[in-house]
Scaffold this active site. Structure first.
Site, PDB file in Angstrom:
ATOM      1  N   TYR A 186       0.836  -1.198   0.000  1.00  0.00           N
ATOM      2  CA  TYR A 186       0.000   0.000   0.000  1.00  0.00           C
ATOM      3  C   TYR A 186       0.871   1.248   0.000  1.00  0.00           C
ATOM      4  CZ  TYR A 186       0.888   0.794   5.025  1.00  0.00           C
ATOM      5  OH  TYR A 186       1.477   1.039   6.244  1.00  0.00           O
ATOM      6  N   CYS A 187       0.266   2.354  -0.446  1.00  0.00           N
ATOM      7  CA  CYS A 187       0.886   3.669  -0.364  1.00  0.00           C
ATOM      8  C   CYS A 187      -0.130   4.622   0.258  1.00  0.00           C
ATOM      9  CB  CYS A 187       1.381   4.136  -1.738  1.00  0.00           C
ATOM     10  SG  CYS A 187       0.112   4.212  -3.024  1.00  0.00           S
ATOM     11  N   TRP A 188      -0.080   5.901  -0.085  1.00  0.00           N
ATOM     12  CA  TRP A 188      -0.958   6.860   0.571  1.00  0.00           C
ATOM     13  C   TRP A 188      -2.428   6.585   0.281  1.00  0.00           C
ATOM     14  CZ3 TRP A 188      -2.671   9.758   4.078  1.00  0.00           C
ATOM     15  CH2 TRP A 188      -3.576  10.790   3.855  1.00  0.00           C
ATOM     16  N   SER A 217       2.177   2.119  -4.878  1.00  0.00           N
ATOM     17  CA  SER A 217       1.870   0.731  -4.529  1.00  0.00           C
ATOM     18  C   SER A 217       1.573  -0.104  -5.764  1.00  0.00           C
ATOM     19  CB  SER A 217       0.695   0.674  -3.551  1.00  0.00           C
ATOM     20  OG  SER A 217      -0.454   1.300  -4.082  1.00  0.00           O
ATOM     21  N   TYR A 231      -3.281   3.761   2.641  1.00  0.00           N
ATOM     22  CA  TYR A 231      -3.319   4.133   4.055  1.00  0.00           C
ATOM     23  C   TYR A 231      -4.533   4.993   4.357  1.00  0.00           C
ATOM     24  CZ  TYR A 231      -2.498   6.691   8.321  1.00  0.00           C
ATOM     25  OH  TYR A 231      -2.681   7.256   9.551  1.00  0.00           O
TER      26      TYR A 231
END
Length: 345
Positions: A91-93, A99, A120
């Site tokens: 995952y990323c932001w 991601s 996130y």
């Protein structure tokens, strides 16, 4: 294309969680158990953000490739070593390019991988929703009492086979009092505290009494999230006591470290107005002479007992003597059994 999945708490136990955001983003908060394998450094992320804003998204992506493509192989190797055969959840932001790029690379190597939908940001929304209308997974027992009675020590010493304990002050890195920051570093963010607390409740066995300490709405700079404070106020309340001598001894034992001297002086200065000039001078003199027991006694008698619970607007469900923690635990267990709060204790 890698599969996108929606967050659910079971993923934390079944998957290897990989956070590809920058180190600063990760430090602010991250999914429980996540490993940080950043695609971009903090400086690189700032640079690409500037290019995206001032020039455009295509140029930002090209610059991102220039910065990162040479280290993709090492990152894939690091992630597969961390995963050790488990499916990777990356995952990323907010489930965007960072991601997706890593998920594609892992998929190309034949490694099982999924991308977290919404990243996130979606997880953070889940945590906020959880506390907005908080319903504990088991009955709460809230421990109150005057400073120095040993409430935190009592809670942390309870038998983990009989109770679930959540140390709010430990999670917040602050004791919740005027001297609460002494010897501690409350560097964590509000988001990080919320996640740690959410995870503590997540791991609590259903039906097993949860014991925590009564706090104000704030613990240092950290606030209790959502309606947790209201739920605690409506839960079973325990009033704990101990003799003055025991309280003095316990406080002195906790603070009698010379490396705390400077922080204690700063804490004493912050409450100068509430103490008054003469009392402050007396206590400052004790600190200067390193009479920690005398300082503890003076703070209890001249500050803590006058400030906290001065007008307690509630009646406790049970009162406990914390002179002997073991006896107090048995007394609490007997009370809860009689009241039918929890059959497991």
């Amino acid at each position: 294309m890698p599969e996108k999945i929606t967050f659910n708490p079971d993923l934390l136990d079944s998957h290897c969680i990989i956070d590809v955001r920058s180190p600063l983003e990760f430090a602010e908060d991250h999914l429980p158990g996540a490993h940080n394998v950043p695609i971009l450094t903090d400086a690189e992320r700032a640079e690409i953000g500037t290019i995206h804003k001032q020039i455009g998204p295509r140029e930002a992506r090209v610059r991102g490739l220039e910065l990162t493509c040479g280290r993709f192989a090492a990152m894939v190797g690091e992630i597969t070593a961390l995963a050790a055969g488990r499916t990777v959840l990356v995952y990323c932001w907010r489930g965007g390019l960072r991601s997706l790029s890593m998920a594609i690379l892992l998929e190309m190597t034949g490694y099982p991988v999924q991308q977290l939908r919404g990243g996130y940001k979606a997880f953070r929304a889940r945590v906020l929703d959880y506390f907005e209308e908080f319903v504990p997974p088991a009955p709460l027992v809230v421990i109150h009492g005057m400073t120095g009675t040993g409430k935190t020590t009592f809670i942390n010493g309870l038998d983990r086979q009989r109770w679930t304990t959540i140390d709010l002050e430990g999670l917040a890195c602050h004791r919740g009092s005027a001297f609460g920051a002494v010897g501690l570093d409350q560097a964590l963010s509000q988001k990080r505290f919320d996640t740690l607390l959410w995870d503590a409740f997540r791991q609590a066995p259903l039906g097993r009494t949860i014991v925590l300490e009564g706090e104000s709405q704030r613990i240092g700079k950290i606030s209790l999230p959502g309606n947790l404070y209201a739920v605690m106020a409506a839960s079973c309340k325990v009033w704990c006591s101990a003799s003055l001598e025991t309280r003095v001894r316990r406080l002195a034992e906790e603070y009698a470290r010379t490396e705390y001297r400077e922080a204690m002086a700063a804490a004493l200065e912050r409450i100068r107005k509430k103490l008054g000039g003469q009392r402050h001078a007396e206590l400052a003199g004790m600190l200067e002479a390193w009479d920690v027991a005398g300082l503890a006694r003076g703070l209890i008698e001249q500050y803590y007992d006058k400030l906290y619970y001065r007008h307690r607007p509630w009646t406790p469900d049970i009162e406990l003597d914390l002179e002997e923690f073991g006896l107090a635990e048995e007394r609490l267990a007997e009370f809860l059994m009689q009241e039918g709060v929890n059959k497991s204790v």
